[in-house]
Scaffold this active site. Structure first.
Site: not given
Length: 533
Positions: A100-102, A183, A221, A259, A379-381
């Site tokens: 993840s980039g986050w 990502d 984001c 995406r 994404n099951n965010s």
């Protein structure tokens, strides 16, 4: 090549050295070779790309064969995840890693914690891929080392059947190395910058790159406001850049995940180039919020579009961004996905504002009218309040069916007082079945959670701090951590072994024989966990 063949091959090589290599053990060499199966990141990328292609074909034949991953921000987290997967399920099949980039921005940047806006060093992305695979390869070495030690013990004890069993496990060993979907954000610049970063990520081992259609220098984001998309042709340049990187490096099966953030993005930084009515640029511009004008009323600096003989002025904000018409998000998502798949993307990703199967399926149905085998990564965010969302979905469904919902306050359904109610239990059942049901109904091939280990680290640390620094003292650690590790068979309870101490001891013995000074003797306190994990 089999274990026995590797031993035989090395024996021939040693024999050809006129006695100068006679102190080298062919079987020790074979063990080291097996423990180092992947020589480079490109070896990993080619191997894992093939796995993903096989899994995609299996899903096309039967949507119950969907795949899953959890986001990992450190190699140790990835390693422990895959060790746990092998322990509980006996195989890593259909389980991947997500980068993840986050989480890189929040946890791995030299600037310190950052928001998910592509401000972190782009070199930290391939560095984390390399780190993840270093730890996964070490998990292989450790597990194989245990098998080798057990094999030696079986031979010493004359246990022929046990020896045969262990040789079979060595020959058929399943690696911890699995695909990583990585990502690349919005590409960190223009298409050339995207290509250069993609190469580094692939060289580190990534077989799947996820790229989004936001403008790279204003990237947000997917679950925040202020997202700005780019025209399709700009995005397709970056998809092509990723494909060129895969092909240049000899990874023809590399996966590109395209995406779209259009569902939540109401802005664009530029008007698309259009050469004729109905082309891709014209379709993009058709979603702009415009007002018809008379040429005589045109203002200084106006941007004006000519559509069907009418002059239209797109609404431009003080930020110099252009605004899309309200309610066009789904149409833009569908067009984004179709054009991406028609221009080299393998999977699509639609970033939604809530986990609602029919919302996703409605768009996928339209996409599959044009691209029948379209598949999603979803994404099951953790940014979704899953409990509240699904309780509200059940509340609304029951209301539509005429059921009595007077006992429930829709605005307060997060309350723990609803946990044991029929509505709460139905919502939990829907959450439990979400991945299976959406894989079948909404074309979701890959389910991922972007930030799970960020949250688990925070939760477990909070619990330990509360107990250890409180009245429980040392019992807070023993009861809350160590005792559970032992009883649940968590491998890293033997943390010296997990860090490679036993592998190092065996290497010392290879190199120095009886003179080796080893750490794993009778005074090693790890022996207290002899029967654990």
């Amino acid at each position: 090549m089999s274990y026995k063949d590797q031993i035989a091959q090395t024996s021939k090589l040693i024999a050809a050295q006129n006695g100068t290599w006679d102190s080298i053990s062919p079987e020790s060499v074979a063990r080291m070779q097996i423990q180092n199966r992947f020589q480079t990141g490109l070896d990993i990328a080619r191997y894992t790309a093939n796995i993903m292609r096989q899994d995609m074909a299996a899903y096309d034949a039967d949507p119950s064969y969907y795949t899953q991953s959890l986001g990992c921000w450190h190699g140790f987290i990835a390693q422990q995840k895959m060790i746990a997967v092998k322990k509980h399920f006996g195989t890593t099949k259909q389980r991947y890693l997500y980068l993840s980039g986050w989480m890189i921005a929040a946890l791995r940047s030299e600037f310190g914690p950052l928001p998910d806006q592509s401000m972190h060093e782009k070199t930290s992305v391939p560095a984390l891929i390399e780190e993840l695979y270093t730890f996964l390869r070490q998990a292989d070495s450790r597990e194989l080392n245990i098998l080798f030690r057990d094999l030696d013990k079986a031979r010493e004890n004359g246990e022929t059947a046990k020896e045969t069993e262990l040789l079979g496990k060595i020959e058929n060993y399943e690696t911890h190395v699995v695909p990583i979907i990585a990502d690349i954000d919005a590409g960190f610049g223009n298409a050339e910058a995207t290509y250069l970063l993609a190469k580094k990520m692939i060289e580190a081992g990534a077989c799947a790159l996820q790229i989004e259609n936001q403008v790279s220098d204003e990237k947000q984001c997917g679950h925040q406001d202020g997202k700005v998309t780019v025209p399709h042709e700009d995005f397709l340049q970056k998809i092509r850049a990723c494909r060129y990187a895969f092909l240049e490096l000899g990874v023809p099966d590399g996966i590109i995940v395209a995406r779209t953030d259009s569902l939540g993005a109401g802005l664009t930084k530029q008007i698309a180039v259009s050469k004729e009515a109905g082309d891709l640029g014209d379709q993009y511009n058709s979603f702009l919020d415009c007002e018809e004008i008379d040429p005589a009323t045109a203002r200084n600096g106006d941007v004006i579009l000519n559509r069907n003989g009418k002059l239209l002025r797109p609404k431009r904000l003080p930020s110099n961004l252009f605004q899309f018409r309200s309610g066009t998000g789904e149409d833009r998502c569908v067009l984004d996905c179709i054009t991406s798949l028609q221009n080299g993307a393998d999977l699509i990703w639609i970033e939604t504002e809530k986990p609602h199967i029919e919302q996703i399926a409605g768009m996928v149905d339209r996409i599959r009218e044009v691209v029948p085998n379209a598949k999603l990564a979803y994404n099951n965010s953790p940014s979704f309040n899953w409990t509240l969302n699904f309780r509200q979905q059940v509340f609304d469904a029951w209301s539509a069916e005429g059921k009595d919902v007077s006992a429930y306050d829709r605005a307060n359904l997060m309350s723990a007082s609803y946990d044991e109610t029929a509505l709460g239990e139905e919502a939990d059942t829907r959450i439990q079945n979400f991945q299976r049901d959406s894989a079948k109904r909404a074309g979701i091939f890959h389910h991922l959670i972007t930030l799970p280990t960020y949250h688990t680290a925070a939760l477990s640390t909070d619990n330990l701090a509360k107990d250890y620094f409180g009245e429980m003292g040392m019992l807070g650690y023993v009861a809350g951590v160590q005792r559970k590790e032992i009883r649940q068979g968590i491998a890293c309870v033997k943390h010296q072994n997990m860090s490679g101490s036993d592998i190092g001891d065996d290497h010392k013995e290879y190199f120095a024989g009886e003179a080796a000074l080893k750490a794993g003797g009778k005074d090693n306190t790890m022996n207290q966990f002899a029967n654990a994990a």
